[in-house]
Design a protein around this motif. Structure first.
Motif, short mmCIF file in Angstrom:
data_model
loop_
_atom_site.label_atom_id
_atom_site.label_comp_id
_atom_site.label_asym_id
_atom_site.label_seq_id
_atom_site.Cartn_x
_atom_site.Cartn_y
_atom_site.Cartn_z
N HIS A 82 118.44 10.20 9.15
CA HIS A 82 117.32 9.74 8.10
C HIS A 82 118.17 8.90 6.94
CE1 HIS A 82 114.61 13.19 9.04
NE2 HIS A 82 115.70 13.57 9.87
N PRO A 87 116.73 10.67 0.56
CA PRO A 87 117.42 10.38 1.91
C PRO A 87 118.50 9.58 1.35
CG PRO A 87 115.46 9.03 1.80
CD PRO A 87 115.47 10.11 0.37
N PRO A 120 111.84 9.60 10.90
CA PRO A 120 113.24 9.45 11.17
C PRO A 120 113.56 8.27 12.50
CG PRO A 120 112.72 11.35 12.03
CD PRO A 120 111.55 10.92 11.36
N SER A 173 112.72 8.31 6.86
CA SER A 173 113.32 9.81 6.60
C SER A 173 111.92 10.74 6.68
CB SER A 173 113.78 9.93 5.18
OG SER A 173 112.79 9.41 4.15
#
Length: 544
Positions: A451, A428, A460, A456
């Motif tokens: 994210h 991410p 998120p 992530s």
């Protein structure tokens, strides 16, 4: 509407039975209507109005079927129809003449009609530019009222001259109703009336729908109508005081109505704002009486403090720098790339589909990404995913996409962005901005997410908002992206704001992605009955 069709069918059956009992006629006396003739009188004033006169030997009734998707029944053969598509248009009209025993003959004609009427402001306020649901303003005095049908007797504002209902005086079935107005792909208006099985009927109409028909006793009666019918914005033909009215009438096709049944399908718009609408309608069987309705966009029946409206979101980005309107016949591969396959572990999400080029089409002014249940390369489903990686990327701006989503449990469409340095730093770390994600297993809600390292995958930063009719009408999904904030909007209304700063990966170029996934960690279980469904995208635009 279905109940009128039932009444007509019962009438035809009653006439047939009466003939059999009184005259003991045989089948040889049931004659197919013949010599069907149809004449027209087409207005030349731009109103779009056409008067039809039909006649046929041995006909008991007539049905008119119009190519704009509406229809109507006339016992005598005379009917007036207002066509509302702006400009000079040709319509196919089929007239069916019905005789004894339901036998029929038909004739089709074409009429060329001009309609000059348009009211973009009312259309925008009514639909919110995409889709908007209205409710009876139960908390507002005069949300249902009645007066005389004359402009100089009784107010043409909230409530009427004879009766003006106090807050919450009505039955529960009246206040549960939902009236949704939506734009379709042709910029026309659709109307959906959701009454949860029962409707509030004026007493004069209750007897024919199973009520008691007692004077001044309105009833909630069993009545189901969740079908979508076309709606037109048309000028009223008479009786408007333009000082106290917008001059626009909502004319609902197929004998539709708004919440309180008074045998009328035309509603004069007295006033309309973002969250309040006042309507006037003449009772269908009594030209002396006119009813007033107040609607609101608040499910609790209020219109805000003192009727004040929330301030509309104003974008700081007004310069269109990129767009794909999907008006051609093929995907523009100078802009878009096809992504093929299933990635690693279903693109990292355990997705069940295999992406192919064949599942992506451009047709009828839309991008169409279709998910199908079909075997491909060891997978049970196919779908499509396209990106602008290495072709178009940008930093900061507003992205808007107008889309209609696929239906079915397990579908997972998304419109989103990835950092342009994805191939170098990976995910991410590159950052991800999900403008819109939706899942068929939870169809009444959309989500938007960000994210980045530390937030992530299943963790998120995200926001959700209710959405209605996501699979049947187009909605506008947008993100406003600056160095200070990332703001997500549905149909122009802000629902989630994230604070951006220099430490985050949201201050550099990103590229666009659109896809329809199946199943996976977010899409969930795939409906065993699912076969095929599509996301349709009218356009995607970037402003800076």
């Amino acid at each position: 509407m279905k109940y009128f069709k039932i009444i007509f069918s019962l009438l035809a059956i009653a006439l047939l039975f009466s003939s059999c009992q009184d005259d003991d006629l045989g089948l040889d006396t049931i004659l197919v209507p013949s010599n069907l003739q149809v004449t027209t009188e087409i207005s030349d004033d731009g109103s779009g109005e056409v008067s039809f006169q039909a006649s046929a030997n041995d006909a008991l009734s007539y049905k008119y079927i119009y190519s704009d998707g509406t229809s109507a029944v006339s016992l005598g053969g005379d009917i007036t129809k207002r066509f509302t598509s702006v400009g000079l248009n040709t319509y196919l009209v089929t007239v069916v003449a019905y005789g004894k025993g339901g036998v029929s003959s038909s004739k089709s004609i074409e009429v060329e009609v001009r309609s000059d009427f348009n009211d973009p402001e009312t259309k925008q306020l009514l639909t919110g530019g995409s889709s908007k649901t209205w409710y009876i303003a139960s908390a507002v005095p005069g949300h249902l009222g009645v007066g005389q049908n004359v402009n100089d007797d009784g107010p043409i504002v909230d409530g009427g001259g004879f009766f003006s209902g106090p807050p919450n005086f009505g039955p529960e079935c009246f206040y549960d109703d939902e009236m949704t107005f939506s734009l379709n792909e042709n910029d026309g208006i659709l109307y959906e009336y959701k009454n949860f099985g029962v409707t509030f009927f004026n007493w004069q109409f209750t007897l024919q729908f199973g009520g008691n028909g007692e004077e001044f006793v309105d009833e909630c009666l069993d009545f189901t109508s969740t079908e979508t019918v076309p709606l037109s914005l048309v000028p009223a033909s008479s009786g408007i005081d333009e000082q106290r009215s917008t001059g626009t009438v909502l004319s609902i096709a197929d004998d539709g109505f708004i919440s309180y049944y008074i045998g009328q399908s035309q509603y004069e718009v007295l006033s309309i704002t973002e969250n309040k609408m006042s309507l006037r309608a003449v009772q269908g069987n009594d030209n002396f009486l006119v009813w007033y309705l107040i609607l609101t966009t608040s499910p609790d029946g209020t219109v805000g403090d003192g009727g004040e409206e929330e301030e509309a979101f104003v974008s700081e980005f007004t310069n269109l720098v990129f767009s794909d309107e999907f008006d051609g016949d093929d995907l523009d591969t100078d802009i878009w790339n096809y992504e093929i396959g299933n990635g690693t572990n279903g693109w990292g999400n355990g997705e069940a589909q295999f992406y192919t080029e064949d599942n992506v089409k451009v047709q009828d002014g839309n991008l169409v990404i279709t998910a199908r249940r079909e075997a491909e390369s060891g997978f049970d489903f196919t779908s499509g995913r396209i990106t602008t990686q290495d072709n178009y990327d940008f930093t900061f701006g507003r992205v808007e996409a107008r889309a209609k989503l696929p239906e079915g449990g397990g579908t997972w469409p998304a419109i989103w962005m990835l950092g342009a340095n994805f191939d170098v730093v990976g995910w991410p770390e590159t950052g991800e901005i999900d403008i819109m994600e939706w899942i068929g297993n939870n169809p009444d809600e959309i989500s938007s997410a960000l994210h980045f390292p530390g937030n992530s995958g299943g963790n998120p930063v995200y926001g959700t908002t209710p959405v209605q009719n996501a699979t049947s009408v187009f909605h506008t999904y947008a993100v406003e992206w600056t160095q200070d904030n990332i703001i997500f909007l549905l149909d122009g209304d802000e629902f989630f704001t994230f604070t951006n700063d220099a430490s985050l990966p949201f201050n550099k170029d990103f590229f666009l992605i659109m896809n329809v996934a199946m199943g996976g960690v977010f899409g969930g279980d795939i409906d065993l009955a699912f076969q095929e469904s599509s996301m349709e995208v009218d356009y995607i635009r970037v402003y800076q």
